[in-house]
Enzyme design. Structure first.
Site, PDB file in Angstrom:
ATOM      1  NE  ARG A  29      -3.794   1.469   0.277  1.00  0.00           N
ATOM      2  CZ  ARG A  29      -5.287   1.525   0.006  1.00  0.00           C
ATOM      3  NH1 ARG A  29      -5.819   0.423  -0.412  1.00  0.00           N
ATOM      4  NH2 ARG A  29      -6.148   2.493  -0.169  1.00  0.00           N
ATOM      5  CB  ILE A  80      -8.227   6.054   2.468  1.00  0.00           C
ATOM      6  CG1 ILE A  80      -9.638   5.167   2.816  1.00  0.00           C
ATOM      7  CG2 ILE A  80      -7.412   6.430   3.679  1.00  0.00           C
ATOM      8  CD1 ILE A  80     -10.353   5.893   2.398  1.00  0.00           C
ATOM      9  CG  HIS A  94     -18.494  11.899   1.284  1.00  0.00           C
ATOM     10  ND1 HIS A  94     -18.085  10.304   1.131  1.00  0.00           N
ATOM     11  CD2 HIS A  94     -19.593  11.768   2.605  1.00  0.00           C
ATOM     12  CE1 HIS A  94     -18.800   9.688   2.540  1.00  0.00           C
ATOM     13  NE2 HIS A  94     -19.872  10.161   3.132  1.00  0.00           N
ATOM     14  CG  ASP A 153      -8.216  14.898   8.056  1.00  0.00           C
ATOM     15  OD1 ASP A 153      -8.674  14.918   9.182  1.00  0.00           O
ATOM     16  OD2 ASP A 153      -8.757  13.887   7.543  1.00  0.00           O
TER      17      ASP A 153
HETATM   18  C1  GRF Z   1     -20.155  10.960  -6.228  1.00  0.00           C
HETATM   19  O1  GRF Z   1     -21.204  11.334  -5.405  1.00  0.00           O
HETATM   20  C2  GRF Z   1     -18.871  10.875  -4.867  1.00  0.00           C
HETATM   21  O2  GRF Z   1     -19.082  11.678  -4.068  1.00  0.00           O
HETATM   22  C3  GRF Z   1     -18.934   9.335  -4.448  1.00  0.00           C
HETATM   23  O3  GRF Z   1     -18.927   8.576  -5.939  1.00  0.00           O
HETATM   24  C4  GRF Z   1     -19.856   9.106  -6.741  1.00  0.00           C
HETATM   25  C5  GRF Z   1     -19.105   9.600  -7.773  1.00  0.00           C
HETATM   26  O4  GRF Z   1     -19.397  10.408  -9.291  1.00  0.00           O
HETATM   27  N1  GRF Z   1     -17.717   8.997  -4.176  1.00  0.00           N
HETATM   28  P1  GRF Z   1     -19.290  10.363 -10.482  1.00  0.00           P
HETATM   29  O5  GRF Z   1     -17.532   9.709 -10.504  1.00  0.00           O
HETATM   30  O6  GRF Z   1     -17.987  11.698  -9.835  1.00  0.00           O
HETATM   31  O7  GRF Z   1     -19.673  10.330 -11.742  1.00  0.00           O
END
Ligand code: GRF
Length: 202
Positions: free
Chosen positions: A67, A94, A111, A143
């Site tokens: 990783r 991550i 998110h 972070d």
């Molecule tokens: C978005 O809603 C993001 O927040 C989540 O996965 C989705 C990705 O959508 N982690 P895209 O690949 O930008 O269409």
């Protein structure tokens, strides 16, 4: 300002950024996407980069011994493009210490939930299962935690009784794309300071 965008899936958030920049012009918007990175092949997000004539790279965990080695490789791949801001738009990995040491403070994530509620890889499903009446999306600095960095902006989306995960996620993404485009442009044009948990955009 130079942006590198990291994706793992359909890339509609990436597309929203590309469309906004094309429409307004990079100078007026304050930034341009210079490269797209992914953690896997064969995703629509990479096809969008291709169609936009942008360089892209794939950095897969399984191609590296550990990783940490993956994290170092990702850091190097992104650094090659000398970004001012790195945007995780549906990037489902991550990042590690090396990446954060290099890009911390100029690495943002979007998110699909109202953090600190429902962090992690299933924010939409978790909000729905919990019975939340409103959810939404959060754009934040990354972070060393998972979805725990200082919040820049949030958008609220109502949960409807008939919602399933995909219907709700699609509705969240409509808000999310607009929020991300607005936040990235403001960070790029105005500059910003991070003061503890607070983000101050000049
Ligand atoms: C978005 O809603 C993001 O927040 C989540 O996965 C989705 C990705 O959508 N982690 P895209 O690949 O930008 O269409």
């Amino acid at each position: 300002k130079r942006l590198v965008v990291l994706v793992s899936g359909s890339g509609t958030n990436l597309q929203a950024l590309l469309d906004a920049i094309a429409e307004r012009g990079a100078a007026a918007y304050g930034a341009a996407v210079v490269a797209v990175g992914a953690d896997r092949d064969g995703i629509e997000g990479l096809a969008r980069a291709e169609r936009a004539g942008l360089p892209s790279f794939v950095c897969r965990v399984k191609d590296h011994g550990s990783r940490e080695e993956w994290d170092a490789a990702l850091t190097e791949a992104v650094a090659a493009y000398e970004p001012d801001l790195v945007v995780s738009a549906g990037f489902m990995k991550i990042v590690g210490k090396e990446f954060l040491a290099r890009f911390g403070g100029r690495f943002i994530n979007t998110h699909p939930a109202l953090l600190p509620s429902f962090p992690g890889a299933h924010g939409v499903r978790d909000a729905l299962a919990y019975g939340a009446r409103v959810t939404g999306c959060t754009v934040h600095f990354v972070d060393d935690g998972v979805d725990t960095g200082p919040i820049i902006a949030q958008g609220v989306v109502e949960v409807r009784d008939e919602d399933d995960e995909s219907a709700l996620h699609e509705r969240i993404k409509e808000v999310e794309r607009r929020l991300l485009v607005e936040v990235v442009g403001r960070l790029a044009r105005n500059g910003y300071r991070i003061e503890g948990r607070k983000v101050v955009i000049q």
